[in-house]
Design an enzyme around this catalytic site. Structure first.
Site, mmCIF file in Angstrom:
data_model
loop_
_atom_site.group_PDB
_atom_site.id
_atom_site.type_symbol
_atom_site.label_atom_id
_atom_site.label_comp_id
_atom_site.label_asym_id
_atom_site.label_seq_id
_atom_site.Cartn_x
_atom_site.Cartn_y
_atom_site.Cartn_z
ATOM 1 N N CYS A 2 -25.933 8.943 -44.397
ATOM 2 C CA CYS A 2 -25.003 8.186 -45.090
ATOM 3 C C CYS A 2 -25.806 6.587 -45.459
ATOM 4 O O CYS A 2 -26.540 6.309 -44.769
ATOM 5 C CB CYS A 2 -23.851 7.792 -43.932
ATOM 6 S SG CYS A 2 -23.020 9.348 -43.529
ATOM 7 N N ARG A 27 -30.236 8.813 -50.227
ATOM 8 C CA ARG A 27 -30.203 9.202 -49.137
ATOM 9 C C ARG A 27 -29.446 10.548 -48.894
ATOM 10 O O ARG A 27 -29.566 11.450 -47.972
ATOM 11 C CB ARG A 27 -29.257 8.159 -48.042
ATOM 12 C CG ARG A 27 -30.181 6.970 -48.107
ATOM 13 C CD ARG A 27 -29.535 5.731 -47.697
ATOM 14 N NE ARG A 27 -29.324 5.897 -46.190
ATOM 15 C CZ ARG A 27 -29.909 5.030 -45.232
ATOM 16 N NH1 ARG A 27 -31.070 4.421 -45.734
ATOM 17 N NH2 ARG A 27 -29.419 5.206 -43.914
ATOM 18 N N TRP A 74 -22.485 11.543 -46.143
ATOM 19 C CA TRP A 74 -23.169 12.745 -46.258
ATOM 20 C C TRP A 74 -22.187 13.589 -44.913
ATOM 21 O O TRP A 74 -22.515 13.377 -43.799
ATOM 22 C CB TRP A 74 -24.441 12.919 -45.658
ATOM 23 C CG TRP A 74 -25.308 14.160 -45.918
ATOM 24 C CD1 TRP A 74 -25.460 14.857 -47.189
ATOM 25 C CD2 TRP A 74 -25.757 14.949 -44.923
ATOM 26 N NE1 TRP A 74 -26.405 15.940 -46.748
ATOM 27 C CE2 TRP A 74 -26.507 15.949 -45.391
ATOM 28 C CE3 TRP A 74 -25.933 14.901 -43.575
ATOM 29 C CZ2 TRP A 74 -26.898 16.992 -44.743
ATOM 30 C CZ3 TRP A 74 -26.503 15.781 -42.592
ATOM 31 C CH2 TRP A 74 -26.897 16.738 -43.323
ATOM 32 N N ASN A 98 -22.604 5.392 -40.299
ATOM 33 C CA ASN A 98 -23.732 6.369 -40.425
ATOM 34 C C ASN A 98 -23.904 6.815 -39.078
ATOM 35 O O ASN A 98 -24.186 6.060 -38.335
ATOM 36 C CB ASN A 98 -25.012 5.711 -41.076
ATOM 37 C CG ASN A 98 -26.100 6.622 -41.092
ATOM 38 O OD1 ASN A 98 -25.946 7.720 -41.097
ATOM 39 N ND2 ASN A 98 -27.118 5.886 -41.410
ATOM 40 N N GLY A 99 -24.090 8.222 -38.806
ATOM 41 C CA GLY A 99 -24.535 8.613 -37.444
ATOM 42 C C GLY A 99 -23.364 9.695 -37.230
ATOM 43 O O GLY A 99 -22.527 10.174 -37.928
ATOM 44 N N GLU A 478 -45.244 24.380 -48.024
ATOM 45 C CA GLU A 478 -44.724 23.075 -48.590
ATOM 46 C C GLU A 478 -44.228 23.299 -50.086
ATOM 47 O O GLU A 478 -43.158 22.955 -50.452
ATOM 48 C CB GLU A 478 -45.789 22.214 -48.539
ATOM 49 C CG GLU A 478 -45.561 20.735 -49.369
ATOM 50 C CD GLU A 478 -44.087 20.043 -48.854
ATOM 51 O OE1 GLU A 478 -43.471 20.540 -48.128
ATOM 52 O OE2 GLU A 478 -43.827 18.968 -49.660
ATOM 53 N N LYS A 482 -40.507 22.934 -51.557
ATOM 54 C CA LYS A 482 -39.969 22.093 -52.707
ATOM 55 C C LYS A 482 -39.213 23.120 -53.574
ATOM 56 O O LYS A 482 -38.097 22.532 -54.084
ATOM 57 C CB LYS A 482 -41.172 21.578 -53.514
ATOM 58 C CG LYS A 482 -42.079 20.388 -52.785
ATOM 59 C CD LYS A 482 -41.454 18.976 -52.712
ATOM 60 C CE LYS A 482 -40.489 18.841 -51.431
ATOM 61 N NZ LYS A 482 -41.457 18.521 -50.472
ATOM 62 N N GLU A 485 -35.794 23.749 -52.419
ATOM 63 C CA GLU A 485 -34.844 22.348 -52.191
ATOM 64 C C GLU A 485 -34.311 22.064 -53.703
ATOM 65 O O GLU A 485 -33.160 21.558 -53.829
ATOM 66 C CB GLU A 485 -35.643 21.397 -51.934
ATOM 67 C CG GLU A 485 -35.880 21.435 -50.455
ATOM 68 C CD GLU A 485 -36.716 20.133 -49.863
ATOM 69 O OE1 GLU A 485 -38.019 20.116 -50.437
ATOM 70 O OE2 GLU A 485 -36.426 19.410 -49.119
ATOM 71 N N HIS A 501 -48.644 42.492 -43.769
ATOM 72 C CA HIS A 501 -48.224 42.837 -42.577
ATOM 73 C C HIS A 501 -46.672 42.801 -42.577
ATOM 74 O O HIS A 501 -45.755 42.512 -41.734
ATOM 75 C CB HIS A 501 -48.783 41.795 -41.308
ATOM 76 C CG HIS A 501 -50.253 42.065 -41.060
ATOM 77 N ND1 HIS A 501 -50.533 43.019 -40.529
ATOM 78 C CD2 HIS A 501 -51.119 41.156 -41.401
ATOM 79 C CE1 HIS A 501 -51.908 43.103 -40.495
ATOM 80 N NE2 HIS A 501 -52.403 41.690 -41.079
ATOM 81 N N LYS A 600 -31.808 12.265 -47.387
ATOM 82 C CA LYS A 600 -33.068 11.834 -47.268
ATOM 83 C C LYS A 600 -33.703 11.653 -45.980
ATOM 84 O O LYS A 600 -34.705 11.946 -45.577
ATOM 85 C CB LYS A 600 -33.224 10.500 -48.090
ATOM 86 C CG LYS A 600 -34.497 9.920 -48.083
ATOM 87 C CD LYS A 600 -35.317 10.662 -49.071
ATOM 88 C CE LYS A 600 -36.898 10.377 -49.012
ATOM 89 N NZ LYS A 600 -37.680 11.229 -49.337
HETATM 90 C C1 F6R Z 1 -38.497 17.896 -47.838
HETATM 91 C C2 F6R Z 1 -38.075 16.805 -47.011
HETATM 92 C C3 F6R Z 1 -37.622 17.084 -45.861
HETATM 93 C C4 F6R Z 1 -38.175 15.921 -44.849
HETATM 94 C C5 F6R Z 1 -37.954 16.004 -43.390
HETATM 95 C C6 F6R Z 1 -38.537 14.983 -42.484
HETATM 96 O O1 F6R Z 1 -38.579 17.513 -49.162
HETATM 97 O O2 F6R Z 1 -37.862 15.634 -47.616
HETATM 98 O O3 F6R Z 1 -38.064 18.290 -45.182
HETATM 99 O O4 F6R Z 1 -39.484 16.196 -44.994
HETATM 100 O O5 F6R Z 1 -36.466 15.716 -43.366
HETATM 101 O O6 F6R Z 1 -38.352 13.588 -42.866
HETATM 102 P P1 F6R Z 1 -38.792 12.387 -42.315
HETATM 103 O O7 F6R Z 1 -40.238 12.636 -43.075
HETATM 104 O O8 F6R Z 1 -38.215 11.253 -42.886
HETATM 105 O O9 F6R Z 1 -39.033 12.611 -40.894
#
Ligand code: F6R
Length: 605
Positions: A2, A27, A74, A98-99, A478, A482, A485, A501, A600
């Site tokens: 949020c 975010r 969110w 937020n929280g 990774e 990507k 997501e 395996h 985010k």
């Molecule tokens: C993937 C992504 C998330 C963050 C994860 C950690 O694209 O953005 O997997 O990497 O939520 O976030 P931070 O780096 O802010 O701790």
């Protein structure tokens, strides 16, 4: 997560609240709302969905206020809906939060027992009721806020409006960040510097447990014990320009292209190009520790795994890497000479922060590789190892990832020298290789057209496998993350040698396999894996360099990245994977910068 904004202004605030909520969109959110003081009353406008829905609600019913609060939500407690959107109101009090209030169920039952009627399914509404009860009992707003805060368990950043106190916005933080912005006759509170950056450059970061009252002239800040305190005002660099898309269609595209700069700015803090020396900022003695414990989530976790390959092979220093959400709850056995290293773009990820604190409480030395330099992790870790990627707006992490890998590569070199694994000449050679990374990242961006040519193959798949060996294995994971997501296509990254395996059972003509394989010492072995895939009619997209392309089977679709030393291959080869995910997302018409369900900064568990 949020986003929050509060403004005590001299001019109408509706437009500025909306403008700020747009900046906070990155975010992640699923509803939004604003409240303002209109003729002595507080009025709200709220909407499910995008900010444009809220704008439509405001166009239908304008909010003619100079004091107001705004929120992007969110959903955690209660589905995304206009009714659950913030601000949440009880009596004279409206709250944006937020929280997560962990004890909200008990508080709600208690408040209902005293005749309080709830309008939403949110945890936030209990905060509004608690403050309103205090006011009803004759308390001043700040006393009522403090009394309410004392009842809350959990994490929060709050912005609060009180009917009858027309020039007042109150705020509080515990677990979630909140900043105060100092303007000319106007004051602001917001989730981060980007929220208030376009209105003022003078910002104070609230500390854990702080609460604040802003009016036209001042901010009165109190600590958790209720004592009046001053928090230093800083000039923030987060200018509005840094958060514009420029000529790019999406922030993700822009941030992928930002990477040469982000890598260069980051390396500038770690590498002395003249002396050919790598050093942690402020100096750190890697001889003083016998193990690193890296803690991170998501993309930052994969950066950590790449760091393990680099640090163990170069410096001979054992490295454990664990997702923070597991580490924090499993009573890990850590030796006293372990350095705990949190890796995080935001520096606020709840699990990583909790894991860092867990290590600190047990007396371990701690460091944080963090992009948000004023974040909780940056401030709480023993040492800050910054990434200088600039604000990352797209919910998907790209430039922060390569900046994290840049840091870990530089630290691997520094640790190798300190631990006597390489001499100064070898250090100079390695540093020179690392300094090529920004240029090669820029060259790697030129694979865009080749990636476009193969992206349709991925876009029509239901499942995609990513394979790699060595440090290309975490990079494959990774790449898969990507793609999931941004395109909602199921994808998994595997160690290429592990395929036989189990995962090989998934291979058929409809399952593309993306293989990340520069022509390094392991290339031969990966070629065998490619043959195994092709023998089962799996279409192969091979991301390699020119020498690798020359040896690839003719049926493989190729993406040819610049040739580079294995030391920096995780940086250079990240780019084609990011571009592939981006282009598939665009092709599928996805909400690239704000994929569904993602936030985010995950400041809740
Ligand atoms: C993937 C992504 C998330 C963050 C994860 C950690 O694209 O953005 O997997 O990497 O939520 O976030 P931070 O780096 O802010 O701790």
């Amino acid at each position: 997560m949020c986003g929050i904004i509060g403004i005590v202004g001299v001019e109408p605030v509706s437009g500025r609240l909306i403008e700020t909520l747009r900046r906070l969109e990155y975010r992640g959110y699923d509803s939004a709302g604003v409240a303002g003081v209109v003729g002595g009353h507080v009025e709200r406008r709220r909407a499910k969905g995008k900010i444009r829905e809220l704008e439509a609600a405001l166009a239908a019913q304008p909010l003619d206020a100079t004091v107001g609060i705004g929120h992007t939500r969110w959903a955690t407690h209660g589905a995304p809906s206009a009714g659950n959107a913030h601000p949440q109101t009880a009596g004279r009090v409206s709250v944006a939060h937020n929280g997560i209030i962990e004890n909200f169920a008990a508080l709600k039952a208690e408040l209902q027992g005293r005749g309080r009627v709830f309008q939403s399914d949110t945890d936030t509404e209990v905060v509004a009721h608690l403050i309103d009860e205090g006011l009803a009992a004759g308390q001043e707003p700040m006393a009522a806020l403090k009394a309410a805060l004392d009842r809350l368990t959990g994490a929060y950043a709050l912005a609060v409006l009180v009917e009858g106190h027309d020039d007042l916005v109150m705020g509080a933080r515990r677990g979630s960040p909140l900043v105060v912005g100092y303007g000319e006759g106007e004051m602001f509170i917001g989730s981060d510097a980007l929220a208030v950056g376009p209105f003022t450059k003078r910002i104070a970061y609230l500390e854990e447990g702080d609460h604040v009252a802003i009016d036209h002239g001042e901010a009165r800040i109190f600590d958790a014990a209720g004592a009046r305190v001053e928090r230093p005002i800083q000039l923030v660099a987060a200018s509005a320009a840094l958060v514009e898309k420029g000529n790019y269609r999406h922030f993700m595209e822009k941030e992928i292209h930002d990477q040469p700069d982000a890598c260069q700015h980051t390396l500038a803090s770690y590498v002395d190009p003249i002396a050919g020396r790598a050093e942690a900022p402020g100096g750190f003695d890697f001889q003083a520790v016998d193990r690193l414990q890296i803690l991170a989530c998501g993309t930052a976790y994969y950066a950590g795994l790449i760091g393990k390959y680099l640090i163990e092979s170069l410096a001979g220093l054992p490295v454990d890497v664990e997702v923070a959400s597991e580490f924090r709850y499993r009573e890990a056995a850590v030796s006293p000479d372990t350095l705990a290293v949190a890796i995080s773009q935001s520096g606020e990820t709840a699990d990583t922060l909790a894991a860092l604190r867990w290590c600190k409480e047990r007396g371990l030395a701690t460091a944080a590789v963090v992009n948000a330099h004023e974040s909780s992790m940056a401030r709480e870790a023993g040492v800050l190892w910054p990434t200088n990627a600039g604000p990352e707006i797209c919910v998907l992490s790209t430039k922060a990832f390569t900046a994290q890998v840049s840091v870990l590569t530089a630290l691997a070199i520094a640790a190798a020298r300190q631990r006597g694994r390489i001499d100064e000449a070898e250090e100079r050679r390695r540093v020179a290789i690392l300094l090529e990374a920004p240029r090669l990242l820029a060259q790697a961006l030129a694979v865009e057209d080749q990636v476009r040519a193969v992206s349709h193959l991925v876009a029509r798949a239901r499942d995609v496998l990513y394979l790699g060996r060595g440090a290309m294995f975490p990079l494959a994971m990774e790449g898969a993350l990507k793609l999931k997501e941004v395109s909602y296509i199921h994808a998994e990254g595997y160690a290429a040698g592990e395929m036989k395996h189990g995962p090989i059972a998934l291979i058929d003509e409809a399952t593309p396999v993306v293989v990340v394989a520069p022509s390094d010492a392991l290339f031969e072995k990966t070629l065998s894996n490619i043959s195994e895939v092709m023998a089962r009619e799996g279409p192969v997209i091979l991301i390699t360099d020119e020498a690798g392309a020359a040896r690839a089977p003719p049926e493989a679709k190729l993406v040819v990245a610049p040739a580079c030393d294995p030391l920096i291959a995780p940086l250079v080869f990240a780019v084609p994977l990011q571009l592939l995910a981006y282009q598939v997302g665009v092709f599928k018409g996805a909400d690239v910068d704000q994929p569904r369900n993602l936030a985010k900064s995950v400041t809740v568990e």
